[in-house]
Design a protein around this motif. Structure first.
Motif, mmCIF file in Angstrom:
data_model
loop_
_atom_site.group_PDB
_atom_site.id
_atom_site.type_symbol
_atom_site.label_atom_id
_atom_site.label_comp_id
_atom_site.label_asym_id
_atom_site.label_seq_id
_atom_site.Cartn_x
_atom_site.Cartn_y
_atom_site.Cartn_z
ATOM 1 N N ASP A 225 -33.454 8.169 -4.467
ATOM 2 C CA ASP A 225 -32.780 7.389 -5.452
ATOM 3 C C ASP A 225 -32.978 7.108 -7.097
ATOM 4 O O ASP A 225 -32.899 7.583 -7.347
ATOM 5 N N ARG A 226 -34.973 7.742 -6.793
ATOM 6 C CA ARG A 226 -35.449 7.402 -7.597
ATOM 7 C C ARG A 226 -35.687 8.622 -7.937
ATOM 8 O O ARG A 226 -35.275 9.291 -9.589
ATOM 9 N N LEU A 227 -35.011 9.812 -7.163
ATOM 10 C CA LEU A 227 -34.860 11.337 -7.839
ATOM 11 C C LEU A 227 -33.541 11.442 -9.016
ATOM 12 O O LEU A 227 -33.311 11.952 -10.044
ATOM 13 N N MET A 228 -32.428 10.742 -8.022
ATOM 14 C CA MET A 228 -31.288 10.169 -8.789
ATOM 15 C C MET A 228 -31.145 9.726 -10.038
ATOM 16 O O MET A 228 -30.581 10.085 -11.153
ATOM 17 N N ARG A 229 -31.715 9.174 -10.103
ATOM 18 C CA ARG A 229 -32.289 7.698 -11.159
ATOM 19 C C ARG A 229 -32.949 9.052 -12.565
ATOM 20 O O ARG A 229 -32.567 8.958 -13.517
ATOM 21 N N GLU A 230 -33.621 9.418 -12.092
ATOM 22 C CA GLU A 230 -34.479 10.417 -12.974
ATOM 23 C C GLU A 230 -34.577 11.779 -13.509
ATOM 24 O O GLU A 230 -34.595 12.335 -14.480
ATOM 25 N N HIS A 231 -33.694 12.280 -12.748
ATOM 26 C CA HIS A 231 -32.946 13.509 -12.798
ATOM 27 C C HIS A 231 -32.007 14.038 -12.998
ATOM 28 O O HIS A 231 -31.460 15.000 -12.378
ATOM 29 N N ALA A 232 -31.335 12.260 -13.383
ATOM 30 C CA ALA A 232 -29.184 12.743 -12.697
ATOM 31 C C ALA A 232 -28.758 13.889 -13.935
ATOM 32 O O ALA A 232 -28.349 14.727 -13.480
ATOM 33 N N ARG B 197 -18.210 15.897 -5.567
ATOM 34 C CA ARG B 197 -18.522 14.427 -5.145
ATOM 35 C C ARG B 197 -20.050 14.019 -5.067
ATOM 36 O O ARG B 197 -20.485 14.516 -3.716
ATOM 37 N N PHE B 198 -20.534 12.935 -4.710
ATOM 38 C CA PHE B 198 -21.365 12.513 -4.601
ATOM 39 C C PHE B 198 -21.319 11.416 -4.014
ATOM 40 O O PHE B 198 -20.661 10.957 -4.517
ATOM 41 N N GLY B 199 -22.080 11.130 -2.716
ATOM 42 C CA GLY B 199 -21.997 9.293 -2.315
ATOM 43 C C GLY B 199 -23.273 9.222 -2.493
ATOM 44 O O GLY B 199 -24.248 9.800 -1.843
ATOM 45 N N VAL B 200 -22.905 7.896 -2.731
ATOM 46 C CA VAL B 200 -23.855 7.271 -3.608
ATOM 47 C C VAL B 200 -23.802 5.484 -2.699
ATOM 48 O O VAL B 200 -22.961 5.603 -2.875
ATOM 49 N N GLU B 201 -24.702 5.303 -1.392
ATOM 50 C CA GLU B 201 -24.447 4.163 -1.191
ATOM 51 C C GLU B 201 -24.818 2.708 -2.610
ATOM 52 O O GLU B 201 -24.813 3.201 -3.457
ATOM 53 N N THR B 202 -23.805 1.947 -2.264
ATOM 54 C CA THR B 202 -23.630 0.864 -3.342
ATOM 55 C C THR B 202 -24.914 0.206 -4.066
ATOM 56 O O THR B 202 -25.071 -0.493 -4.756
ATOM 57 N N ASN B 203 -25.769 -0.027 -2.767
ATOM 58 C CA ASN B 203 -27.503 -0.488 -3.132
ATOM 59 C C ASN B 203 -27.896 0.438 -3.814
ATOM 60 O O ASN B 203 -29.113 0.225 -4.570
ATOM 61 N N LYS B 204 -27.282 1.391 -4.948
ATOM 62 C CA LYS B 204 -28.271 1.985 -6.052
ATOM 63 C C LYS B 204 -27.544 1.952 -6.794
ATOM 64 O O LYS B 204 -26.657 3.145 -7.545
ATOM 65 N N PRO B 205 -27.091 0.924 -7.759
ATOM 66 C CA PRO B 205 -26.038 1.290 -8.733
ATOM 67 C C PRO B 205 -27.139 1.874 -10.356
ATOM 68 O O PRO B 205 -26.136 2.330 -10.729
ATOM 69 N N GLU B 206 -28.283 1.965 -10.333
ATOM 70 C CA GLU B 206 -28.423 2.964 -11.159
ATOM 71 C C GLU B 206 -28.443 3.818 -11.344
ATOM 72 O O GLU B 206 -28.585 5.167 -12.278
ATOM 73 N N ALA B 207 -28.619 4.254 -10.121
ATOM 74 C CA ALA B 207 -28.869 6.118 -9.292
ATOM 75 C C ALA B 207 -27.386 6.628 -9.921
ATOM 76 O O ALA B 207 -26.703 7.465 -10.496
ATOM 77 N N MET B 208 -25.755 5.580 -9.545
ATOM 78 C CA MET B 208 -24.768 5.712 -9.414
ATOM 79 C C MET B 208 -24.644 6.138 -10.747
ATOM 80 O O MET B 208 -24.505 6.509 -11.653
ATOM 81 N N LEU C 75 -19.274 22.651 1.094
ATOM 82 C CA LEU C 75 -20.300 22.869 0.860
ATOM 83 C C LEU C 75 -20.887 21.506 0.993
ATOM 84 O O LEU C 75 -21.052 20.720 -0.058
ATOM 85 N N ALA C 76 -21.911 21.058 2.313
ATOM 86 C CA ALA C 76 -22.676 20.025 1.872
ATOM 87 C C ALA C 76 -23.839 19.642 2.089
ATOM 88 O O ALA C 76 -24.425 20.959 2.761
ATOM 89 N N LEU C 77 -24.237 19.387 0.874
ATOM 90 C CA LEU C 77 -26.479 19.152 0.284
ATOM 91 C C LEU C 77 -27.083 18.254 -0.023
ATOM 92 O O LEU C 77 -25.996 17.952 -0.374
ATOM 93 N N ASN C 78 -27.970 18.435 0.875
ATOM 94 C CA ASN C 78 -28.757 16.615 0.279
ATOM 95 C C ASN C 78 -29.038 16.758 -0.831
ATOM 96 O O ASN C 78 -29.344 17.575 -2.070
ATOM 97 N N VAL C 79 -29.318 15.509 -1.512
ATOM 98 C CA VAL C 79 -29.644 15.507 -3.099
ATOM 99 C C VAL C 79 -30.395 16.093 -3.856
ATOM 100 O O VAL C 79 -31.000 16.353 -4.141
ATOM 101 N N ALA C 80 -31.922 15.659 -2.740
ATOM 102 C CA ALA C 80 -33.081 16.684 -2.754
ATOM 103 C C ALA C 80 -32.836 18.179 -2.865
ATOM 104 O O ALA C 80 -33.557 18.696 -3.499
ATOM 105 N N THR C 81 -31.554 18.359 -1.953
ATOM 106 C CA THR C 81 -32.210 20.302 -1.391
ATOM 107 C C THR C 81 -31.444 20.977 -3.090
ATOM 108 O O THR C 81 -32.187 21.675 -3.572
ATOM 109 N N LEU C 82 -30.553 19.480 -3.328
ATOM 110 C CA LEU C 82 -29.685 20.526 -4.722
ATOM 111 C C LEU C 82 -30.333 20.467 -5.889
ATOM 112 O O LEU C 82 -30.808 21.165 -6.570
ATOM 113 N N TYR C 83 -31.288 19.610 -5.977
ATOM 114 C CA TYR C 83 -32.565 19.901 -7.387
ATOM 115 C C TYR C 83 -34.227 20.584 -6.866
ATOM 116 O O TYR C 83 -33.471 21.076 -8.063
#
Ligand code: SF4
Ligand code: SF4
Length: 461
Positions: free
Chosen positions: A200-207, A227-238, A290-298
């Motif tokens: 969550d913090r990674l997506m917010r800070e390094h979008a 497509r990025f999949g982000v849960e609805t409890n992370k509105p800032e990241a989205m 091709l599926a990657l975790n968000v931290a892996t992509l970073y």
């Protein structure tokens, strides 16, 4: 250089020009859907404990690190000697062309090569024991040229030590090399386990960096949609990802995933974001993904644009501690030092590594952070239920109701106890993603998931 040459040959062999198989045309990309699977469980998130503050880099100082050289058959051979001085980013372990390289997380003197406990591995692993000199001095890093072909991207990922940071630790180079003409890049930003907030913090800070990396990978591999999949409890990241996605050259969509465990499980995430079914034993590449975790992509983006090897990661410090939050921590950093940074009580408490569902208790007080360690929950006994003695199955079928893979855990368990391999196969044990939803809901405390893991190991053996 031999390794690099072998790798080039292998990549070339894997990526011979191919025509898209006819069935690919039948694999339409469905609109993303939050609830395309049944079951799962609602868990209290405890995200608020650690998600409010920015990621803080850990100061290394003159500390002893133990940098793991991998796990099992994904281990590399050390290429440094005791007494040798190394600088940050220097290669310290090289394996075959199936294994990501390992680099020094800081500068210092190699003390020895020895067994050490990685936080998220039950057994000790070989590690380079490095006495940091406190200077944190980089090797010379000329600005790298951008990879111009899929092959050079694969090579970059291997040599920069990029592995899946979502927990599996699978070499990203192999994933990229095996991705034969994918048409869809799926980035998993679901952090469905309670307590974890590092992604969550990674997506917010390094979008912007994430979108830039996704854009580059998609363009290079000829992928038409990300497509990025982000849960609805992370509105800032989205919101930050959506704003950054407007700059992308390729088509990038930010899609909501349900706030329900295990939304980030690979087959479920793929189903939600594409409508495609990942059959047991199949790879996402088999269905054009091709599926990657968000931290892996970073990490991959840092390797592509900065030529930076994977030597640190964002880690959540949470639970019963005075200073919860997220830290940028060098690989090999001792958990005991992080305990002090977080202001957690000294030894004697239960420290959980990873989330409560898929994680495990800290295997040893001397354990260190590996590339795949995502979270430390201090004083976990305050939050997580202690293991209770198992009773008998009362056939309430609650485990069936929650299984996201539509399995019948009670029947699987009975078959596992009888060592009935034919029934286990018929009941699709291989489709179990070991999420633990069934075990956690079972009123008789039957350790269903653990039994299924054990049965899979027995069958493989
Ligand atoms: S939830 Fe437990 S007790 Fe209920 S049917 Fe499943 S295994 Fe049996
Ligand atoms: S651990 Fe396996 S059987 Fe149990 S709920 Fe998860 S997928 Fe279903």
């Amino acid at each position: 250089m031999q390794n690099a040459e072998r790798m080039q040959g292998r990549i070339r062999a894997q990526r011979q020009p191919q025509h898209k198989p006819f069935w690919r045309r039948l694999l339409a990309i469905a609109s993303p859907s939050q609830r395309s699977w049944h079951g799962g469980i609602e868990l209290r998130g405890y995200k608020e404990l650690s998600n409010a503050t920015p990621v803080v880099p850990v100061a290394i100082g003159k500390i002893q690190l133990a940098i793991p050289l991998g796990r099992g058959r994904r281990s590399v051979q050390p290429c440094v000697q005791p007494g040798q001085h190394v600088r940050k980013g220097e290669v310290i372990g090289i394996g075959d062309d199936n294994t990501a390289w390992v680099h020094a997380s800081t500068s210092g003197i190699v003390e020895r090569i020895d067994l050490a406990f990685a936080a998220d591995s039950a057994e000790p692993v070989m590690a380079v024991i490095l006495n940091a000199d406190g200077l944190d001095e980089w090797i010379e890093r000329p600005v790298p040229g951008l990879p111009q072909t899929p092959e050079t991207l694969v090579e970059r990922a291997l040599q920069m030590g990029i592995v899946g940071l979502g927990g599996a630790g699978f070499p990203t180079a192999l994933k990229l090399a095996g991705a034969q003409q994918p048409d869809l890049l799926l980035i998993n930003g679901a952090e469905c386990e309670p307590f974890l907030t590092c992604d969550d913090r990674l997506m917010r800070e390094h979008a912007e960096a994430l979108i830039e990396a996704a854009d580059f990978v998609a363009a290079l591999l000829g992928i038409t949609l990300t497509r990025f999949g982000v849960e609805t409890n992370k509105p800032e990241a989205m919101a930050t990802l959506r704003a950054a996605a407007r700059q992308a050259r390729t088509r990038v969509e930010i899609c909501p995933l349900p706030e329900r465990y295990p939304a980030g499980g690979q087959p479920l995430m793929i189903k939600s974001l594409s409508g495609r079914n990942l059959a047991p034993g199949a790879r996402p590449a088999d269905i054009g993904v091709l599926a990657l975790n968000v931290a892996t992509l970073y990490a991959l983006g840092r390797a592509i644009f900065q030529g930076e090897p994977l030597i640190k990661r964002v880690l959540t410090l949470t639970g019963n501690c005075e200073r919860p939050g997220n830290v940028l921590v060098p690989v090999g950093y001792p958990v005991s030092a992080l305990r002090a940074i977080a202001g957690a009580a000294a030894e004697g408490q239960w420290t959980q590594v990873g989330g409560p569902m898929m994680g495990q208790p800290l295997p040893d007080p001397t354990a260190v952070i590996s590339k795949t360690s995502s979270c430390l929950i201090f004083g976990a006994e305050r939050y997580l239920p202690a293991t209770q003695p198992a009773g008998s199955c009362i056939r309430c079928t609650r485990c069936v109701d929650v299984c996201p893979m539509s399995l019948r855990p009670l029947d699987l368990y009975a078959a596992a106890e009888r060592l009935d391999k034919a029934s286990l196969q018929e009941l699709r044990l291989d489709a179990c993603i070991e999420c633990g939803s069934c075990s956690s809901i079972c009123p008789s405390n039957i350790p269903l998931r653990d039994r299924f893991r054990q049965s899979k190991t027995e069958i493989r053996a």
